[in-house]
Motif scaffolding. Structure first.
Motif, PDB file in Angstrom:
ATOM      1  N   GLU A 493       0.912  -1.166   0.066  1.00 28.46           N
ATOM      2  CA  GLU A 493      -0.018  -0.153   0.117  1.00 28.46           C
ATOM      3  C   GLU A 493       0.980   1.229   0.134  1.00 28.46           C
ATOM      4  N   VAL A 494       0.332   2.311  -0.477  1.00 31.67           N
ATOM      5  CA  VAL A 494       0.976   3.549  -0.618  1.00 31.67           C
ATOM      6  C   VAL A 494       0.156   4.527   0.507  1.00 31.67           C
ATOM      7  N   ARG A 495       0.995   5.421   1.095  1.00 29.85           N
ATOM      8  CA  ARG A 495       0.251   6.351   1.845  1.00 29.85           C
ATOM      9  C   ARG A 495       1.005   7.575   1.553  1.00 29.85           C
ATOM     10  N   ASN A 496       0.171   8.803   1.666  1.00 26.85           N
ATOM     11  CA  ASN A 496       0.672  10.149   1.486  1.00 26.85           C
ATOM     12  C   ASN A 496      -0.084  11.159   2.340  1.00 26.85           C
ATOM     13  N   ASP A 497       0.281  12.286   2.133  1.00 26.23           N
ATOM     14  CA  ASP A 497      -0.581  13.356   3.060  1.00 26.23           C
ATOM     15  C   ASP A 497      -1.839  13.627   2.632  1.00 26.23           C
ATOM     16  N   LEU A 498      -2.665  14.325   3.289  1.00 27.20           N
ATOM     17  CA  LEU A 498      -3.997  14.682   3.044  1.00 27.20           C
ATOM     18  C   LEU A 498      -4.345  15.468   1.727  1.00 27.20           C
ATOM     19  N   ILE A 499      -3.537  16.338   1.387  1.00 25.53           N
ATOM     20  CA  ILE A 499      -3.522  17.395   0.403  1.00 25.53           C
ATOM     21  C   ILE A 499      -3.338  16.535  -1.150  1.00 25.53           C
ATOM     22  N   ASN A 500      -2.363  15.710  -1.074  1.00 23.71           N
ATOM     23  CA  ASN A 500      -2.224  14.878  -2.168  1.00 23.71           C
ATOM     24  C   ASN A 500      -3.208  13.648  -2.372  1.00 23.71           C
ATOM     25  N   PHE A 501      -4.020  13.151  -1.333  1.00 20.33           N
ATOM     26  CA  PHE A 501      -4.992  12.421  -1.410  1.00 20.33           C
ATOM     27  C   PHE A 501      -5.990  12.981  -2.011  1.00 20.33           C
ATOM     28  N   TYR A 502      -6.172  14.309  -1.500  1.00 24.15           N
ATOM     29  CA  TYR A 502      -7.518  15.078  -1.988  1.00 24.15           C
ATOM     30  C   TYR A 502      -7.323  15.351  -3.816  1.00 24.15           C
ATOM     31  N   ASN A 503      -5.876  15.758  -4.010  1.00 26.05           N
ATOM     32  CA  ASN A 503      -5.980  15.987  -5.423  1.00 26.05           C
ATOM     33  C   ASN A 503      -6.040  14.809  -6.383  1.00 26.05           C
ATOM     34  N   SER A 504      -5.597  13.594  -5.980  1.00 29.51           N
ATOM     35  CA  SER A 504      -5.289  12.293  -6.912  1.00 29.51           C
ATOM     36  C   SER A 504      -6.411  11.725  -6.732  1.00 29.51           C
ATOM     37  N   VAL A 505      -7.140  11.460  -5.465  1.00 28.51           N
ATOM     38  CA  VAL A 505      -7.813  10.367  -5.173  1.00 28.51           C
ATOM     39  C   VAL A 505      -9.633  10.957  -5.165  1.00 28.51           C
TER      40      VAL A 505
END
Length: 625
Positions: A493-505
């Motif tokens: 699994e891949v984890r990232n910060d909330l802003i990148n999650f918002y923009n990409s997912v």
């Protein structure tokens, strides 16, 4: 002799506690990114509480202060037990005898199996003797809680066999009893360690927390805060894990995740500013009365009620374009269930037939934008209770963020709530993620669509003011789930910060739905009603000390007569004297409560007052020495 025995017992427990704190795991922090935040003992009772009222963090607490707090918790725990033995009391045995089958052999088997598992895991760090001691206290607390809950259940319905025969009820109660012991003794094992050890599902465990808190036995404020934070942790993240039985329960019910409107209690829906007071106050139905608004919560039988299967749900919630026919499931005190048909139409008010008696409702006209509140929730059962708690928790946190960001428009908040609700119901965004993550994303998306200048950093800034905040929520968000390719290669699994999650997912999933709210003039959009936040439902008053209570300021009444106000650190002592005269209906005599060098005091009395004050201070200093 009893007091001396208790003192020796507490001293021995403090020695055991100091040996536990010497362990290297005591001060370590759980750094696993996929596990929820550990529960600190500084928990709060509401997400709206000021962070300044929470007390210092664990790293700022001195060892002496920590030991003193732990000793107080242990003392309160033993006061709760009140010299009970780790066995059922005569009252509990009588309750068991009133059931169809005696559950005591089953209970002993459950306690033996789960107790051995707990002792084996706990003794790896703290020793076998301490583990057995904690186990015996947990069994005593278990029987105490079981007795209180069954007595309350007996007052609601005559036959409690349906609850008494459930193994899951005892498993969850024993797990919560151990968690109470771990918290009281300051154990290094923090929640949700006990769920993993005993293999208890979070969605089942959370059912007993409110039952314990609302039982007749008063718990300490600190323990109630801890249990409340444990409940929030389950509702906001643990229940949404991929391996959670929540998904199996939804599949078994044949229904998806409900809306808040389907699970809300009467009077807890806010359609707009004009209808909020009508929904909560101007209703003559018994279900909408003030007593209903302050109900003691769901019963134990309701919390462990199995979900309705898909066939029954289609019969209960069959709908048509112009007319909607449903049934309401009502359970009498004797345990019998009754299905009451309810017919709703656009021109005709709702009518119900109970025991062949027709309840006539005055004809009213309601616009589509302000529908009348239902008499009972459309979805009932244990799942409905869990989702109701989830939505209420999200509503409180959203209201806090919106107020901090200056988003006061009710329609705007309804748009945010509708997008958040859709992200929960119609996607898998919530799976293996956190409630606060989707809530912050919904706020930012609606602000971008409606062209309101709000930065994502500001949303996270005000989120950090909430007591349950954790940096893991916005720094370690699930980005991509682990998968297995055709050749058998496992992709982690891949984890990232909330802003990148918002923009990409998040944008890819929710943009098509949220863009509908760009034009506010579209009247065909049905916005979801907001949760009506009523802080006085939890506790109208707080005991400060003795018989002194503090409660929120109510709206000023139109009572006739003179009104007196006194403001601490601002008003002169004369205002307080006037209040005392009014209360006592006589002239205030004796010692003065406050002396602010009033001009009406003679000089000789001022000197005597100063002498008296200096004498009191001198004696205080002698006593302190």
């Amino acid at each position: 002799f009893t007091a001396e025995y208790r003192r020796q017992l507490i001293e021995q427990q403090n020695l055991n506690l100091s040996s536990v704190k010497a362990s290297p795991y005591a001060s370590g922090e759980n750094t696993s990114m996929d596990s929820p935040r550990a529960i600190a003992p500084r928990g709060s009772d509401t997400p709206l509480i000021n962070r300044g009222m929470l007390g210092p963090r664990e790293g700022d607490i001195s060892p002496m202060s920590t030991d003193r707090s732990t000793t107080q918790r242990i003392t309160r725990l033993h006061n709760l037990i009140n010299n009970r033995s780790p066995a059922p009391s005569e009252t509990l045995l009588q309750l068991f005898d009133s059931c169809n089958t005696d559950p005591l052999p089953k209970i002993k088997n459950i306690l033996k199996t789960m107790g051995d598992t707990f002792a084996s895991s706990y003794s790896q760090m703290c020793g076998e003797e301490e583990a057995r001691n904690r186990l015996q206290i947990a069994i005593t607390v278990f029987y105490k809680f079981i007795e209180n809950i069954l007595q309350n259940e007996k007052s609601i319905r005559r036959d409690i066999s349906g609850l008494v025969e459930k193994d899951l009820f005892y498993q969850c109660m024993f797990t919560c009893s151990i968690q109470v012991i771990l918290f009281s003794y300051g154990s290094p094992y923090e929640f949700p360690w006990i769920l993993d050890v005993l293999e208890v599902q979070p969605i089942h465990f959370v059912k007993v927390i409110e039952l314990i808190v609302r039982s007749k036995e008063p718990l300490s404020r600190e323990l109630i805060q801890h249990l409340n934070r444990v409940e929030e942790t389950v509702i906001e993240s643990l229940a949404w894990r991929s391996e959670s039985q929540l998904w199996d329960a939804l599949a078994a019910s044949g229904q998806g995740i409900p809306k808040f409107e389907d699970t809300a209690l009467p009077g807890h829906l806010l359609y707009n500013e004009k209808t909020s007071s009508r929904v909560s106050q101007n209703s003559e139905s018994p279900n909408n009365s003030s007593s209903s608004m302050q109900s003691p919560g769901p019963s134990a039988t309701d919390c462990f009620q199995s979900p309705i299967n898909s066939k029954a749900s289609r019969e209960l919630f069959a709908s048509d374009l112009l007319q909607k026919t449903t049934h309401i499931l009502i359970q009498d005190k004797d345990g019998s269930n009754k299905l009451i048909p309810v017919v709703e139409s656009e021109k005709q008010p709702v009518q119900s037939n109970v025991n062949s008696e027709t309840a006539k409702t005055p004809s009213t006209t309601s616009s589509p934008a302000t529908p009348a509140p239902p008499a009972l929730p459309r979805r009932t059962g244990s799942l409905s209770i869990i989702f109701r708690k989830f939505y209420n928790l999200a509503g409180v946190r959203m209201e806090h963020l919106c107020s901090k960001l200056g988003l006061t428009d009710t329609e705007l908040k309804q748009k945010i709530w509708t997008v958040f609700e859709d992200s929960i119901r119609n996607s898998d965004l919530i799976k293996d993620r956190h409630l606060d993550q989707l809530l912050m994303c919904a706020i930012y998306m609606i602000c971008r669509i409606t062209k309101i200048s709000v930065k994502f950093q500001d949303i996270m800034k005000f989120y950090r003011e909430q007591p349950q905040c954790s940096s893991k929520v916005y720094r370690n968000v699930l980005f991509k789930r682990a998968s297995v390719q055709e050749d058998g290669t496992v992709v982690p699994e891949v984890r990232n910060d909330l802003i990148n999650f918002y923009n990409s997912v998040y944008v890819d999933v929710m943009q098509k739905f949220a863009v509908k709210f760009r034009n506010s003039s579209q009247s065909n959009l049905l916005l979801s009603p907001l949760p009506s936040i009523k802080r006085d439902l939890v506790s109208p008053s707080i005991q400060v000390v003795g018989n002194v209570f503090v409660k929120p300021l109510e709206s000023p009444s139109t009572a006739s007569g003179q009104c007196f106000n006194y403001f601490f650190s601002r008003s002169p002592s004369k205002d307080l004297k006037d209040i005392n005269k009014l209360v006592n209906n006589t002239r205030v005599t004796g010692k003065r409560l406050l002396v602010d060098c009033d001009i009406d005091i003679p000089a000789n009395k001022r000197i005597s007052n100063r002498k008296l004050q200096s004498l009191v201070e001198e004696r205080r200093s002698q006593n302190s020495e």
